[in-house]
Design an enzyme around this catalytic site. Structure first.
Site, PDB file in Angstrom:
ATOM      1  N   HIS A  64       2.063   3.061  -3.251  1.00 56.43           N
ATOM      2  CA  HIS A  64       0.940   3.927  -4.258  1.00 56.43           C
ATOM      3  C   HIS A  64       1.514   5.118  -4.384  1.00 56.43           C
ATOM      4  O   HIS A  64       1.330   5.646  -5.525  1.00 56.43           O
ATOM      5  CB  HIS A  64      -0.359   3.538  -3.692  1.00 56.43           C
ATOM      6  CG  HIS A  64      -1.003   2.410  -4.227  1.00 56.43           C
ATOM      7  ND1 HIS A  64      -1.367   2.340  -5.745  1.00 56.43           N
ATOM      8  CD2 HIS A  64      -1.583   1.111  -3.892  1.00 56.43           C
ATOM      9  CE1 HIS A  64      -1.943   1.070  -5.855  1.00 56.43           C
ATOM     10  NE2 HIS A  64      -1.814   0.344  -4.785  1.00 56.43           N
ATOM     11  N   GLN A 107       0.885  -1.297   0.126  1.00 58.14           N
ATOM     12  CA  GLN A 107       0.060  -0.066   0.117  1.00 58.14           C
ATOM     13  C   GLN A 107       0.777   1.158   0.031  1.00 58.14           C
ATOM     14  O   GLN A 107       0.749   2.263  -0.763  1.00 58.14           O
ATOM     15  CB  GLN A 107      -0.918  -0.026   1.256  1.00 58.14           C
ATOM     16  CG  GLN A 107      -2.242   1.083   1.274  1.00 58.14           C
ATOM     17  CD  GLN A 107      -2.969   0.767  -0.126  1.00 58.14           C
ATOM     18  OE1 GLN A 107      -3.036  -0.296  -0.343  1.00 58.14           O
ATOM     19  NE2 GLN A 107      -3.319   1.957  -0.719  1.00 58.14           N
ATOM     20  N   HIS A 128      -8.817  -0.696   2.898  1.00 52.90           N
ATOM     21  CA  HIS A 128      -8.639  -2.112   3.094  1.00 52.90           C
ATOM     22  C   HIS A 128      -8.339  -2.428   4.570  1.00 52.90           C
ATOM     23  O   HIS A 128      -7.587  -1.742   5.182  1.00 52.90           O
ATOM     24  CB  HIS A 128      -7.403  -2.544   2.112  1.00 52.90           C
ATOM     25  CG  HIS A 128      -7.494  -1.964   0.827  1.00 52.90           C
ATOM     26  ND1 HIS A 128      -6.917  -0.780   0.400  1.00 52.90           N
ATOM     27  CD2 HIS A 128      -7.995  -2.565  -0.104  1.00 52.90           C
ATOM     28  CE1 HIS A 128      -7.303  -0.807  -0.868  1.00 52.90           C
ATOM     29  NE2 HIS A 128      -7.716  -1.747  -1.336  1.00 52.90           N
TER      30      HIS A 128
HETATM   31  N1  HSO Z   1      -4.772  -0.575  -4.033  1.00 48.99           N
HETATM   32  C1  HSO Z   1      -5.315   0.143  -5.000  1.00 48.99           C
HETATM   33  C2  HSO Z   1      -5.927  -0.429  -6.268  1.00 48.99           C
HETATM   34  C3  HSO Z   1      -4.621  -0.715  -7.078  1.00 48.99           C
HETATM   35  N2  HSO Z   1      -3.357  -1.320  -6.643  1.00 48.99           N
HETATM   36  C4  HSO Z   1      -4.274  -0.852  -8.543  1.00 48.99           C
HETATM   37  C5  HSO Z   1      -2.582  -1.758  -7.642  1.00 48.99           C
HETATM   38  N3  HSO Z   1      -2.969  -1.448  -8.848  1.00 48.99           N
HETATM   39  C6  HSO Z   1      -6.684   0.523  -4.400  1.00 48.99           C
HETATM   40  O1  HSO Z   1      -6.495   1.456  -3.282  1.00 48.99           O
HETATM   41 ZN    ZN Z   2      -2.900  -1.286  -4.534  1.00 48.07          ZN
END
Ligand code: HSO
Ligand code: ZN
Length: 442
Positions: A273, A270, A340
């Protein structure tokens, strides 16, 4: 910015019982979204596209994405060359498509719900697809064909007629073959090769070539989010949005049975990101050695990741909360309402029925969030920022409306009518009462 590599990549630690109520509120908080400021910035862009249509869209795409296009809309059939993929990638997308399709097929409202509330009074509810939908697939630091799947599949299952997939083009004007392939799989009726607020405006108002849509879905940066919020509030646009979006989040609850390598890997997935990713670990009754092992794994694994610079920033803002009570851990998680929630707990399945607020729950040590992000079947477009208290993630019904209907027989009206007359008179609305009376007097 220069970083000192000797500084460990570590989260801040707190003990739940030692927090006063202010500190607790502080830990439950997400970063402030400067929505007013952003709305002021996107307004000129939205207005420009609204008034000058394609000309503005083409200019803005040139300015922001450095792509020179003569048209920003691509219609099927999509050129096979544009979606040529290595076989393993194609197979993986196909597997993800299959699972997500199965799960979203099962969610569709197919048969009308019919309830005879009194003899002769039949109420029902049936669904219809939202006719025209816009799906925003972000570009930026990572290409996200998975988001195209997560939005396109429920739109396809619901039976939406016009599915416009918007995504920023690469500098050569093209779209990644992965996203093109997904557009083909989900039956997108058009691809809008534009991003940011300009894409949202084109979807909301339509242009000479871009179809106006009824609802706009999908995550995006602050520009996209602000533009979605703006057009949603404009009654001229007559468009709705899926949900307010904020930085991505994970909350992990673990006990002494949690595997430090698995836990660290989940937190980091996470954290990569973005620098604003929200990462929380709640540790229930675990020893100092176990906690040190988790922290060590975070540091070691993070350093080996290509996105370590992003992770360094997001992990520094992240928190570990220790407690000796599972009940308190669950209470904290429910108050936080994470996007999540991962349960690295001995009796993880038993805990699920105590979860009141979360976008999506990952149960047990062998259920990484990554599976839900890509391919197990559930949707990854989920409420953030604490909105899991009142929002559901995107699902098939997000692409449907539910219409109610009723049919009353003469006998039914004889039974029901007097109560309606009484209530109408009570409200001083005699015409309402008469609409029943004229029928009962026959
Ligand atoms: N975790 C993201 C979605 C995502 N992860 C897209 C990898 N690609 C949504 O919170
Ligand atoms: Zn993700």
């Amino acid at each position: 910015p220069s970083v000192d590599p000797s500084v460990p990549i570590s989260m801040r630690s707190f003990v739940l019982n030692q927090l006063d109520s202010n500190q607790r509120i502080q830990l439950l908080r997400r970063p402030v979204l400067k929505s007013d400021e952003m709305i002021a910035k996107v307004k000129p862009i939205v207005d420009d596209v609204r008034h000058r249509g394609d000309a503005a869209l083409i200019e803005l795409t040139n300015k922001f994405d450095k792509a020179q296009l003569s048209s920003t809309i691509v219609r099927p059939p999509y050129a096979p060359d544009s979606m040529a993929l290595p076989l393993d990638v194609k197979d993986a997308i196909d597997l993800a498509y299959r699972n997500i399709r199965l799960f979203h097929d099962a969610q569709a409202t197919k048969v009308p719900m019919v309830v005879e509330t009194m003899p002769g009074v039949v109420c029902s509810r049936f669904s219809r697809p939202i006719a025209r939908v816009g799906l925003y697939v972000p570009g930026g630091t990572a290409i996200l064909p998975s988001t195209a799947l997560m939005l396109g599949i429920p739109a396809q299952v619901a039976g939406c007629k016009e599915i416009v997939l918007a995504t920023p083009p690469r500098p050569d004007g093209s779209i990644s073959p992965e996203v093109m392939y997904v557009a083909h799989l989900v039956g997108a009726s058009a691809i809008l090769t534009a991003g940011g607020a300009q894409a949202v405006a084109a979807l909301a108002y339509g242009t000479e070539t871009v179809p106006k849509v009824d609802k706009i879905f999908g995550p995006g940066n602050q520009w996209v989010t602000a533009a979605k919020m703006m057009v949603q509030n404009d009654t001229d646009a007559l468009v709705s949005i899926d949900m307010p979006a904020g930085p991505s989040e994970v909350l992990v609850i673990t006990d002494s049975t949690g595997n430090p390598r698995f836990i660290a890997a989940d937190l980091l997935s996470q954290a990569e990101h973005g620098v604003d990713s929200q990462v929380v670990l709640i540790a229930v009754n675990i020893t100092d050695e176990h906690l040190s092992a988790i922290k060590h794994e975070i540091d070691v694994q993070a350093r080996a990741l290509p996105r370590v610079d992003i992770i360094r920033e997001s992990i520094a803002k992240s928190i570990i909360v220790s407690t000796n009570s599972l009940e308190q851990a669950i209470e904290f998680s429910n108050d936080y309402a994470p996007e999540h929630l991962i349960l690295h707990l001995e009796n993880a399945p038993d805990v699920v029925n105590k979860i009141d607020n979360a976008g999506s729950v990952f149960v047990g040590g062998f259920t990484p969030e990554s599976c839900g992000d890509y391919a197990s079947g559930t949707n990854h477009t989920l409420p953030t920022n604490g909105y899991a208290r009142q929002f559901s993630g995107v699902n098939t019904q997000s692409f449907q409306k539910h219409i109610t209907s009723q049919e009353i027989s003469q006998a039914g009206l004889t039974a029901l009518g007097p109560a309606v007359i009484t209530l109408a008179e009570c409200e001083g609305l005699s015409a309402h009462a008469n609409a029943v009376r004229v029928r009962l007097e026959g």
